[in-house]
Design a protein around this motif. Structure first.
Motif, PDB file in Angstrom:
ATOM      1  N   THR A 174       4.248  10.822   2.843  1.00 28.11           N
ATOM      2  CA  THR A 174       4.202   9.390   3.127  1.00 28.11           C
ATOM      3  C   THR A 174       2.903   8.792   2.608  1.00 28.11           C
ATOM      4  O   THR A 174       1.900   9.489   2.437  1.00 28.11           O
ATOM      5  CB  THR A 174       4.315   9.097   4.635  1.00 28.11           C
ATOM      6  OG1 THR A 174       3.228   9.723   5.311  1.00 28.11           O
ATOM      7  CG2 THR A 174       5.630   9.574   5.200  1.00 28.11           C
ATOM      8  N   GLN A 175       2.952   7.498   2.361  1.00 29.22           N
ATOM      9  CA  GLN A 175       1.782   6.731   1.959  1.00 29.22           C
ATOM     10  C   GLN A 175       1.881   5.392   2.685  1.00 29.22           C
ATOM     11  O   GLN A 175       2.858   4.664   2.511  1.00 29.22           O
ATOM     12  CB  GLN A 175       1.789   6.517   0.446  1.00 29.22           C
ATOM     13  CG  GLN A 175       0.655   5.674  -0.074  1.00 29.22           C
ATOM     14  CD  GLN A 175       0.797   5.397  -1.563  1.00 29.22           C
ATOM     15  OE1 GLN A 175       1.884   5.133  -2.042  1.00 29.22           O
ATOM     16  NE2 GLN A 175      -0.314   5.482  -2.272  1.00 29.22           N
ATOM     17  N   VAL A 176       0.897   5.093   3.510  1.00 32.50           N
ATOM     18  CA  VAL A 176       0.915   3.846   4.267  1.00 32.50           C
ATOM     19  C   VAL A 176       0.377   2.727   3.386  1.00 32.50           C
ATOM     20  O   VAL A 176      -0.725   2.819   2.839  1.00 32.50           O
ATOM     21  CB  VAL A 176       0.095   3.975   5.570  1.00 32.50           C
ATOM     22  CG1 VAL A 176       0.049   2.647   6.304  1.00 32.50           C
ATOM     23  CG2 VAL A 176       0.699   5.050   6.461  1.00 32.50           C
ATOM     24  N   GLN A 229       9.772   1.515   2.919  1.00 29.39           N
ATOM     25  CA  GLN A 229      10.246   0.985   4.205  1.00 29.39           C
ATOM     26  C   GLN A 229       9.264  -0.085   4.647  1.00 29.39           C
ATOM     27  O   GLN A 229       8.094   0.213   4.886  1.00 29.39           O
ATOM     28  CB  GLN A 229      10.341   2.095   5.251  1.00 29.39           C
ATOM     29  CG  GLN A 229      10.737   1.607   6.631  1.00 29.39           C
ATOM     30  CD  GLN A 229      12.134   1.004   6.670  1.00 29.39           C
ATOM     31  OE1 GLN A 229      13.104   1.663   6.358  1.00 29.39           O
ATOM     32  NE2 GLN A 229      12.227  -0.254   7.026  1.00 29.39           N
ATOM     33  N   SER A 230       9.743  -1.324   4.731  1.00 30.33           N
ATOM     34  CA  SER A 230       8.868  -2.432   5.122  1.00 30.33           C
ATOM     35  C   SER A 230       8.503  -2.327   6.600  1.00 30.33           C
ATOM     36  O   SER A 230       9.047  -1.507   7.344  1.00 30.33           O
ATOM     37  CB  SER A 230       9.536  -3.774   4.818  1.00 30.33           C
ATOM     38  OG  SER A 230      10.739  -3.879   5.548  1.00 30.33           O
ATOM     39  N   LEU A 231       7.606  -3.180   7.008  1.00 32.16           N
ATOM     40  CA  LEU A 231       7.168  -3.193   8.403  1.00 32.16           C
ATOM     41  C   LEU A 231       8.324  -3.610   9.311  1.00 32.16           C
ATOM     42  O   LEU A 231       9.203  -4.378   8.904  1.00 32.16           O
ATOM     43  CB  LEU A 231       5.993  -4.157   8.563  1.00 32.16           C
ATOM     44  CG  LEU A 231       4.727  -3.740   7.807  1.00 32.16           C
ATOM     45  CD1 LEU A 231       3.702  -4.868   7.813  1.00 32.16           C
ATOM     46  CD2 LEU A 231       4.141  -2.476   8.390  1.00 32.16           C
ATOM     47  N   PRO A 232       8.335  -3.103  10.550  1.00 33.05           N
ATOM     48  CA  PRO A 232       9.473  -3.342  11.455  1.00 33.05           C
ATOM     49  C   PRO A 232       9.829  -4.809  11.666  1.00 33.05           C
ATOM     50  O   PRO A 232      11.005  -5.154  11.735  1.00 33.05           O
ATOM     51  CB  PRO A 232       9.029  -2.696  12.766  1.00 33.05           C
ATOM     52  CG  PRO A 232       8.031  -1.668  12.369  1.00 33.05           C
ATOM     53  CD  PRO A 232       7.343  -2.215  11.148  1.00 33.05           C
ATOM     54  N   TYR A 233       8.832  -5.691  11.747  1.00 38.06           N
ATOM     55  CA  TYR A 233       9.138  -7.091  12.024  1.00 38.06           C
ATOM     56  C   TYR A 233       9.892  -7.770  10.871  1.00 38.06           C
ATOM     57  O   TYR A 233      10.505  -8.809  11.050  1.00 38.06           O
ATOM     58  CB  TYR A 233       7.875  -7.883  12.364  1.00 38.06           C
ATOM     59  CG  TYR A 233       6.974  -8.168  11.186  1.00 38.06           C
ATOM     60  CD1 TYR A 233       7.178  -9.294  10.390  1.00 38.06           C
ATOM     61  CD2 TYR A 233       5.923  -7.322  10.870  1.00 38.06           C
ATOM     62  CE1 TYR A 233       6.363  -9.561   9.302  1.00 38.06           C
ATOM     63  CE2 TYR A 233       5.106  -7.580   9.793  1.00 38.06           C
ATOM     64  CZ  TYR A 233       5.330  -8.697   9.007  1.00 38.06           C
ATOM     65  OH  TYR A 233       4.523  -8.946   7.933  1.00 38.06           O
ATOM     66  N   ASN A 238       5.548   4.032   2.024  1.00 40.08           N
ATOM     67  CA  ASN A 238       6.216   4.646   0.887  1.00 40.08           C
ATOM     68  C   ASN A 238       6.521   6.087   1.268  1.00 40.08           C
ATOM     69  O   ASN A 238       5.645   6.804   1.765  1.00 40.08           O
ATOM     70  CB  ASN A 238       5.331   4.641  -0.362  1.00 40.08           C
ATOM     71  CG  ASN A 238       5.274   3.299  -1.027  1.00 40.08           C
ATOM     72  OD1 ASN A 238       6.260   2.566  -1.062  1.00 40.08           O
ATOM     73  ND2 ASN A 238       4.119   2.963  -1.583  1.00 40.08           N
ATOM     74  N   TYR A 239       7.746   6.494   1.036  1.00 41.28           N
ATOM     75  CA  TYR A 239       8.147   7.881   1.230  1.00 41.28           C
ATOM     76  C   TYR A 239       8.434   8.473  -0.137  1.00 41.28           C
ATOM     77  O   TYR A 239       9.178   7.894  -0.926  1.00 41.28           O
ATOM     78  CB  TYR A 239       9.411   7.978   2.094  1.00 41.28           C
ATOM     79  CG  TYR A 239       9.196   7.566   3.525  1.00 41.28           C
ATOM     80  CD1 TYR A 239       8.807   8.496   4.480  1.00 41.28           C
ATOM     81  CD2 TYR A 239       9.380   6.252   3.929  1.00 41.28           C
ATOM     82  CE1 TYR A 239       8.601   8.114   5.801  1.00 41.28           C
ATOM     83  CE2 TYR A 239       9.185   5.858   5.239  1.00 41.28           C
ATOM     84  CZ  TYR A 239       8.799   6.803   6.172  1.00 41.28           C
ATOM     85  OH  TYR A 239       8.591   6.428   7.474  1.00 41.28           O
ATOM     86  N   PHE A 240       7.843   9.610  -0.417  1.00 40.12           N
ATOM     87  CA  PHE A 240       8.102  10.351  -1.643  1.00 40.12           C
ATOM     88  C   PHE A 240       8.916  11.564  -1.222  1.00 40.12           C
ATOM     89  O   PHE A 240       8.430  12.402  -0.458  1.00 40.12           O
ATOM     90  CB  PHE A 240       6.793  10.749  -2.318  1.00 40.12           C
ATOM     91  CG  PHE A 240       5.978   9.552  -2.743  1.00 40.12           C
ATOM     92  CD1 PHE A 240       6.144   9.008  -4.002  1.00 40.12           C
ATOM     93  CD2 PHE A 240       5.089   8.956  -1.874  1.00 40.12           C
ATOM     94  CE1 PHE A 240       5.409   7.885  -4.395  1.00 40.12           C
ATOM     95  CE2 PHE A 240       4.352   7.849  -2.245  1.00 40.12           C
ATOM     96  CZ  PHE A 240       4.514   7.306  -3.517  1.00 40.12           C
ATOM     97  N   ILE A 241      10.147  11.648  -1.700  1.00 45.05           N
ATOM     98  CA  ILE A 241      11.097  12.633  -1.186  1.00 45.05           C
ATOM     99  C   ILE A 241      11.647  13.480  -2.325  1.00 45.05           C
ATOM    100  O   ILE A 241      12.129  12.937  -3.327  1.00 45.05           O
ATOM    101  CB  ILE A 241      12.269  11.926  -0.467  1.00 45.05           C
ATOM    102  CG1 ILE A 241      11.738  10.922   0.562  1.00 45.05           C
ATOM    103  CG2 ILE A 241      13.198  12.953   0.177  1.00 45.05           C
ATOM    104  CD1 ILE A 241      12.798   9.953   1.070  1.00 45.05           C
ATOM    105  N   LYS A 242      11.582  14.798  -2.167  1.00 45.97           N
ATOM    106  CA  LYS A 242      12.234  15.708  -3.102  1.00 45.97           C
ATOM    107  C   LYS A 242      13.647  15.931  -2.594  1.00 45.97           C
ATOM    108  O   LYS A 242      13.843  16.352  -1.455  1.00 45.97           O
ATOM    109  CB  LYS A 242      11.495  17.045  -3.194  1.00 45.97           C
ATOM    110  CG  LYS A 242      12.136  18.020  -4.187  1.00 45.97           C
ATOM    111  CD  LYS A 242      11.426  19.350  -4.244  1.00 45.97           C
ATOM    112  CE  LYS A 242      10.070  19.184  -4.878  1.00 45.97           C
ATOM    113  NZ  LYS A 242       9.448  20.460  -5.248  1.00 45.97           N
ATOM    114  N   VAL A 243      14.640  15.627  -3.444  1.00 46.90           N
ATOM    115  CA  VAL A 243      16.045  15.714  -3.053  1.00 46.90           C
ATOM    116  C   VAL A 243      16.774  16.679  -3.972  1.00 46.90           C
ATOM    117  O   VAL A 243      16.674  16.574  -5.200  1.00 46.90           O
ATOM    118  CB  VAL A 243      16.717  14.320  -3.116  1.00 46.90           C
ATOM    119  CG1 VAL A 243      18.204  14.414  -2.782  1.00 46.90           C
ATOM    120  CG2 VAL A 243      16.025  13.348  -2.179  1.00 46.90           C
TER     121      VAL A 243
END
Length: 77
Positions: free
Chosen positions: A24-26, A50-54, A31-36
């Motif tokens: 993750t990077q805040v 992923q944006s902020l919850p609000y 930002n999530y960096f994912i190996k799939v």
């Protein structure tokens, strides 16, 4: 939730779509960096924002790298 976005950009479908590891990077969100794993020996690296919850928005595919292997390091891009 980002599989359809990835498949649309790649113009193909994947029977396998298994997250192996992530970092993750805040930022103003996360930002999530994912190996799939997408087949027995093929992998992709995804950058998902992923944006902020609000802001009340789901995750979005911000970028990806194809042609990866299980041993490729997962790095920020």
């Amino acid at each position: 939730q980002v599989k359809p976005q990835f498949e649309s950009r790649e113009n193909r479908t994947y029977g396998m779509f298994k997250a192996i590891v992530y970092k993750t990077q805040v930022v103003a969100g996360t930002n999530y960096f994912i190996k799939v794993q997408v087949s027995d020996c093929d992998y992709v690296h995804l950058k998902v924002f992923q944006s902020l919850p609000y802001e009340n928005q789901g995750p979005s595919l911000a970028g990806f790298q194809t042609g990866k292997t299980r041993d490729d390091p997962l790095i920020y891009f």
